[in-house]
Design an enzyme around this catalytic site. Structure first.
Site, PDB file in Angstrom:
ATOM      1  N   GLU A  59       0.813  -1.206   0.000  1.00 57.33           N
ATOM      2  CA  GLU A  59       0.000   0.000   0.000  1.00 57.33           C
ATOM      3  C   GLU A  59       0.851   1.263   0.000  1.00 57.33           C
ATOM      4  O   GLU A  59       1.955   1.279   0.558  1.00 57.33           O
ATOM      5  CB  GLU A  59      -0.890   0.026   1.246  1.00 57.33           C
ATOM      6  N   LYS A  72       3.524   6.938   3.017  1.00 58.54           N
ATOM      7  CA  LYS A  72       4.109   5.718   3.576  1.00 58.54           C
ATOM      8  C   LYS A  72       3.947   4.578   2.589  1.00 58.54           C
ATOM      9  O   LYS A  72       2.883   4.417   1.988  1.00 58.54           O
ATOM     10  CB  LYS A  72       3.448   5.340   4.905  1.00 58.54           C
ATOM     11  N   THR A  87       5.909  -9.436   9.108  1.00 58.01           N
ATOM     12  CA  THR A  87       4.622  -9.335   8.426  1.00 58.01           C
ATOM     13  C   THR A  87       4.440  -7.951   7.820  1.00 58.01           C
ATOM     14  O   THR A  87       3.957  -7.802   6.692  1.00 58.01           O
ATOM     15  CB  THR A  87       3.477  -9.605   9.416  1.00 58.01           C
ATOM     16  N   GLN A 143       2.845  -6.311  17.071  1.00 59.96           N
ATOM     17  CA  GLN A 143       2.221  -5.064  17.526  1.00 59.96           C
ATOM     18  C   GLN A 143       1.817  -5.095  18.994  1.00 59.96           C
ATOM     19  O   GLN A 143       1.623  -4.042  19.618  1.00 59.96           O
ATOM     20  CB  GLN A 143       0.980  -4.796  16.670  1.00 59.96           C
ATOM     21  N   THR A 204      -4.822  -9.162  15.139  1.00 58.26           N
ATOM     22  CA  THR A 204      -4.481 -10.405  14.455  1.00 58.26           C
ATOM     23  C   THR A 204      -4.027 -10.104  13.034  1.00 58.26           C
ATOM     24  O   THR A 204      -4.321  -9.039  12.483  1.00 58.26           O
ATOM     25  CB  THR A 204      -5.671 -11.370  14.439  1.00 58.26           C
ATOM     26  N   VAL A 227      -8.025  -3.621  15.564  1.00 58.54           N
ATOM     27  CA  VAL A 227      -6.870  -3.126  14.813  1.00 58.54           C
ATOM     28  C   VAL A 227      -6.537  -3.989  13.602  1.00 58.54           C
ATOM     29  O   VAL A 227      -6.071  -3.494  12.580  1.00 58.54           O
ATOM     30  CB  VAL A 227      -5.631  -3.032  15.733  1.00 58.54           C
ATOM     31  N   ASP A 230      -7.903  -4.744   8.348  1.00 60.04           N
ATOM     32  CA  ASP A 230      -7.383  -3.522   7.732  1.00 60.04           C
ATOM     33  C   ASP A 230      -7.215  -3.608   6.217  1.00 60.04           C
ATOM     34  O   ASP A 230      -6.460  -2.841   5.629  1.00 60.04           O
ATOM     35  CB  ASP A 230      -6.053  -3.128   8.372  1.00 60.04           C
ATOM     36  N   SER A 295     -10.307   0.432  13.583  1.00 58.37           N
ATOM     37  CA  SER A 295      -9.052   1.070  13.184  1.00 58.37           C
ATOM     38  C   SER A 295      -8.418   0.325  12.008  1.00 58.37           C
ATOM     39  O   SER A 295      -8.165  -0.876  12.094  1.00 58.37           O
ATOM     40  CB  SER A 295      -8.093   1.074  14.376  1.00 58.37           C
ATOM     41  N   VAL A 296      -8.163   1.059  10.925  1.00 55.09           N
ATOM     42  CA  VAL A 296      -7.472   0.450   9.779  1.00 55.09           C
ATOM     43  C   VAL A 296      -6.105   1.077   9.532  1.00 55.09           C
ATOM     44  O   VAL A 296      -5.305   0.558   8.754  1.00 55.09           O
ATOM     45  CB  VAL A 296      -8.327   0.535   8.491  1.00 55.09           C
TER      46      VAL A 296
END
Length: 355
Positions: A59, A72, A87, A143, A204, A227, A230, A295-296
Site C-alpha cells: 500500500e 508511507k 509481516t 504489535q 491479528t 486493529v 485492515d 481502526s485500519v
C-alpha cells in the site's frame, strides 16, 4: 533549506526510541495525532492505494496540508514470518509542499507500531469508560507489546488477559513485558480472554474474514479496539458485534472498504474520531454502551508520527543526509551532472554528413 533530506535508518530509530523512552515516544505521537485530527479540514485526504495478491498487500498512503506532504509505503504479508521476514515493513517520506523537496526519508516499521499503539490509546481515552483497568489482548504478535505499553501508560490499564492461536507468540509477549508492572494472564481462548475486560484489543494478522469476537462475548460498557481488520476480505468482528455497538472510524471512505464495517450496508452509521475530538459529535453516550474503534490505519497518523520522528532526530543529532537529489550548480543543467563537471559547451558538435 538543506539540499539533501535527513535519512533516519532502522537502527537510528531504535536509538531514538531508546534515548527518549518508549512511553515518551508513544505519548508524543499520540499528542501529534490528536493535534492533527483537530485540524482535519486542513488536510488533502484520500484512501490509500493498495495492490493485493493472494499472499498479502502493498500500500501507498499519501496526505498533505499546505506546508508538508507525506507518504508511507507499507506491506502486510502474514506468511512472511515463516521465511524470516516481518509481516509488516514500511518506510516513509516527508516533503516541503512549497518546493517538493524531500526533508525526511525514514524507516516506518518500528514507527508504525508506535503510531498504531498511540492511535489506539488516543481513541480509547476518548471512547472507553473512565477507570478502565483490564484489557484483553487478542493476537500477541509484533504489535502487541506496543499496544500494551500504550494502554498501560496512557489509560492506566494494569491487567492484560492474553490469547493467541500461537502459544509461542504469547510466551514472547510475556517474556518481553516481564518487569513492566502489568499483571499478565494467559488464556486458552478469545472467549476466556474477554471475560471481565473493560477493553478488548484485537491485533491479528491473518488475511481472512474472521469472526474473532462475537456478540455473545460482549459485556455492557465494553470498548473494542479492532486493529487487525485492515484490508478488503480481512475482518475480526462478527457483524452482530457492530450492530450492537456505536462504531467509530478514522476516514470513512477508506474504512468502508478495508475495516470491519466492510461487511455492513453502505449506510451503516459511523462517527469519525476527529468529530468526537473536536466536539462536533458525541462519543460514548452512557456507561453501558458498547463502543468499537474500527481502526485500519490512516495516513494522517503517519504524517503525525513522521513529524515527531523528524523533530526528535534533529534534536538528538541522529540520522544522516541522504544524497537523494542531484546537486547542480545550474538547476537547469541536469545533463551536466553526467559530465563530471564539464560544461555542455565543451562538447564539440558533430560535422553534418552531406551526400
Amino acid at each position: 533549506m538543506a539540499p539533501h533530506p535527513l535519512y533516519l535508518s532502522a537502527p537510528d530509530a531504535v536509538t531514538l526510541v531508546r534515548r527518549l523512552g518508549l512511553q515518551h515516544c508513544i505519548a508524543g505521537m499520540a499528542q501529534n495525532i490528536r493535534d492533527d485530527f483537530l485540524r482535519w479540514p486542513d488536510f488533502d485526504k484520500s484512501a490509500r492505494v493498495a495492490n493485493h495478491s493472494k499472499e498479502g498487500v502493498i500500500e501507498l498512503m499519501p496526505i498533505s496540508d499546505d506546508t508538508a506532504y507525506s507518504f508511507k509505503y507499507v506491506n502486510g504479508h502474514p506468511q512472511n514470518t515463516a521465511i524470516g521476514l516481518p509481516t509488516v515493513m514500511a518506510f516513509g517520506v516527508l516533503a516541503d509542499v512549497a518546493t517538493g523537496l524531500p526533508t525526511l526519508v525514514s524507516e516506518l516499521t518500528l514507527t508504525t507500531a508506535l503510531r498504531t499503539a498511540a492511535t489506539s490509546a488516543l481513541a480509547a481515552q476518548t471512547l472507553a469508560r473512565p477507570n478502565s483497568r483490564v484489557m484483553a489482548l487478542i493476537g500477541n504478535g509484533a504489535q502487541s507489546e506496543f499496544q500494551a505499553i500504550a494502554f498501560q501508560h496512557l489509560l492506566g490499564i494494569d491487567t492484560l488477559r492474553l490469547f493467541d492461536i500461537d502459544p509461542h507468540a504469547t510466551a514472547k509477549l510475556v517474556a518481553n513485558l516481564s518487569g513492566s508492572g502489568l499483571t499478565l494472564l494467559v488464556c486458552t481462548s478469545t472467549a476466556e480472554a474477554v471475560q471481565g475486560a473493560d477493553i478488548v484489543t484485537t491485533v491479528t494478522a491473518d488475511k481472512a474474514c474472521a469472526t474473532i469476537v462475537t456478540a455473545d462475548m460482549l459485556a455492557p460498557g465494553m470498548h473494542i479496539n479492532a486493529v487487525g481488520g485492515d484490508c478488503p476480505g480481512k475482518t475480526e468482528l462478527a457483524a452482530d458485534v457492530l450492530q450492537a455497538a456505536k462504531v467509530f472510524v478514522e476516514f470513512t471512505p477508506q474504512t468502508r472498504i478495508e475495516g470491519d464495517i466492510q461487511q455492513m450496508p453502505a449506510d451503516f452509521d459511523v462517527t469519525e474520531l476527529w468529530e468526537v475530538l473536536s466536539g462536533t459529535r458525541t462519543g460514548r453516550d452512557h456507561d453501558d454502551q458498547i463502543t468499537v474503534f474500527d481502526s485500519v490505519g490512516f495516513a494522517l497518523e503517519d504524517f503525525a508520527a513522521l513529524r515527531f520522528m523528524h523533530e526528535a532526530a534533529l534534536t538528538l543529532g541522529l540520522g544522516q543526509r541522504l544524497a537523494l537529489i542531484p546537486h547542480m550548480a545550474d538547476p537547469k543543467n541536469l545533463f551536466g551532472t553526467l559530465l563530471g563537471g564539464a560544461h555542455l559547451a565543451a562538447i564539440e558538435p558533430l560535422e553534418c554528413m552531406t551526400a
